[in-house]
Design a protein around this motif. Structure first.
Motif, PDB file in Angstrom:
ATOM      1  N   ASN A 110      -6.116   3.034   4.767  1.00 18.60           N
ATOM      2  CA  ASN A 110      -4.646   3.348   4.137  1.00 18.60           C
ATOM      3  C   ASN A 110      -3.992   3.176   5.776  1.00 18.60           C
ATOM      4  O   ASN A 110      -4.341   3.845   6.711  1.00 18.60           O
ATOM      5  CB  ASN A 110      -4.425   4.719   3.739  1.00 18.60           C
ATOM      6  N   GLY A 124      -0.373   3.020   6.925  1.00 16.51           N
ATOM      7  CA  GLY A 124       1.087   3.161   6.410  1.00 16.51           C
ATOM      8  C   GLY A 124       1.368   3.343   4.944  1.00 16.51           C
ATOM      9  O   GLY A 124       0.768   4.283   4.346  1.00 16.51           O
ATOM     10  N   ASP A 125       2.079   2.649   4.278  1.00 11.07           N
ATOM     11  CA  ASP A 125       2.072   2.717   2.801  1.00 11.07           C
ATOM     12  C   ASP A 125       1.260   1.647   2.263  1.00 11.07           C
ATOM     13  O   ASP A 125       1.506   1.507   0.944  1.00 11.07           O
ATOM     14  CB  ASP A 125       3.712   2.304   2.398  1.00 11.07           C
ATOM     15  N   GLU A 126       0.478   0.959   2.531  1.00  7.39           N
ATOM     16  CA  GLU A 126      -0.298   0.083   1.993  1.00  7.39           C
ATOM     17  C   GLU A 126      -1.937   0.473   2.298  1.00  7.39           C
ATOM     18  O   GLU A 126      -2.180   0.914   3.366  1.00  7.39           O
ATOM     19  CB  GLU A 126      -0.003  -1.286   2.500  1.00  7.39           C
TER      20      GLU A 126
END
Length: 389
Positions: free
Chosen positions: A353, A355-357
């Protein structure tokens, strides 16, 4: 109030419970050379730094128990020759300033060693340490907070001269006048206070104070970052002239890569408390190897906008030095390991993972810390990356 005289003060850097990695009962240099990582012999570099670590404890609870550490500097090593400049660059918060202050013992080191002219600087105590401080000085980043507003400029520059017993009375005043004149200020300004000067003039005062003891080594902690561009060039030219005159060695800390390219002989790139690449100025800017260095150089503004350049935008957030990633500290943001993972066998990759991705990277980058090893190019070009060739 910080009057910026810490590097001129006597004794050890105090105010911390962190224990230095050497016997505090010693009062002189330690000369044991068994399995030493330092250079030996008559032609040693002026300054040698080996495996320098500076950790700050994280304390919580009523009893202030240590629950972790902020690894501000984590295993930094480099050499600086007499009369040469090493540029130290990286993002804000990567540990550049902490490296400089730890070398001067303004911040206690957790582990590692520093040798100055071949002797163990961390082993000095008391009067021996005060004598050696004459040869190692610092120019602080903020010319406002580093000057005592209650002291005149003459007293600020003259204080280290008097503390170290080099001159008093009229002889000290003559030295102060000569130093002011050398940095481009009128000696008649010695009776003024810091608030009566501009930012560029205050930085010149800080340089004059650093020069007062005729040092061999100066830590320049972002000395031009708070100044206008026109004033920056004047300060850089002044530092260059002084180096040519006195053969001073600089550790030049900055985040402006264009300034570092102009001023430094060698350049080291820091990321999350570690040096990830080091080479000569010409080699690093012409032939960068580490993906973090590539991303930094792609962001340097150029005066000619016509050539189209590929801007490398890093994904994800900068990790916390209190909880650094396993393996290579750059792997959560590294574009090279993602590209290599896309072409590798899936068994040699892992999903993380960032960050947001979610991103797929090489397992080696997550599991093992890459050593700072030679890369193709001129001798002395080293980088810490499993993927870079």
């Amino acid at each position: 109030m910080n009057d910026g005289s810490a590097a001129n003060a006597t004794g050890d850097a105090g105010g911390s419970s962190t224990v230095l990695p050497y016997d505090s009962r010693r009062s002189g240099p330690r000369d044991d050379a068994t399995a030493s990582p330092f250079h030996q012999g008559p032609d040693v570099p002026l300054l040698q730094v080996r495996d320098l670590c500076t950790y700050f404890p994280i304390e919580r609870g009523v009893l202030s128990r240590t629950v972790g550490h902020v690894k501000a500097v984590d295993g930094v090593s480099f050499d600086i020759e007499q009369g040469k400049t090493l540029g130290l660059v990286g993002e804000s918060g990567c540990g550049k300033t902490t490296v400089g202050r730890t070398i001067l013992r303004l911040i206690p080191a957790t582990s590692g060693g520093v040798r100055f002219r071949g002797t163990d600087f961390f082993a000095y105590r008391g009067e021996e340490l005060r004598k050696l401080r004459r040869h190692m000085q610092i120019i602080f980043q903020d010319p406002v907070s580093s000057l005592n507003p209650r002291m005149t400029v003459g007293n600020i520059i003259g204080e280290p001269i008097q503390v170290h017993g080099l001159a008093t009375g009229s002889e000290k005043n003559d030295r102060v006048a000569a130093l002011l004149q050398r940095v481009g200020l009128d000696p008649s300004m010695a009776g003024r206070y810091p608030h009566e000067f501009s930012g560029g003039q205050r930085q010149r005062i800080g340089i004059a104070r650093a020069l007062a003891l005729n040092p061999d080594f100066i830590v320049c902690d972002e000395p031009v970052s708070a100044l206008d561009v026109s004033i920056q060039s004047q300060i850089l030219n002044l530092l260059d002239d002084l180096q040519n005159e006195r053969k001073i060695a600089y550790l030049f800390i900055a985040h402006n890569l264009a300034v570092v390219e102009h001023f430094s002989d060698d350049v080291a790139v820091m990321y999350l408390g570690r040096i990830v690449e080091k080479a000569s100025r010409q080699e690093l800017y012409a032939n960068p190897k580490h993906p973090y260095t590539l991303s930094l150089l792609s962001a340097v503004p150029r005066p000619d906008p016509r050539p189209r350049r590929h801007r490398i935008v890093l994904k994800g957030e900068v990790p916390s030095p209190s909880d650094p990633p396993s393996g290579c500290p750059f792997h959560p943001r590294c574009p090279l390991t993602r590209t290599a993972a896309a072409q590798a066998d899936e068994r040699d990759t892992v999903l993380i993972n960032s960050g947001d991705e979610a991103a797929r990277v090489l397992t080696q980058c997550v599991a093992q810390v890459p050593p700072l090893e030679p890369k193709p190019g001129e001798p002395g070009h080293v980088a810490a990356c499993w993927v870079a060739k």
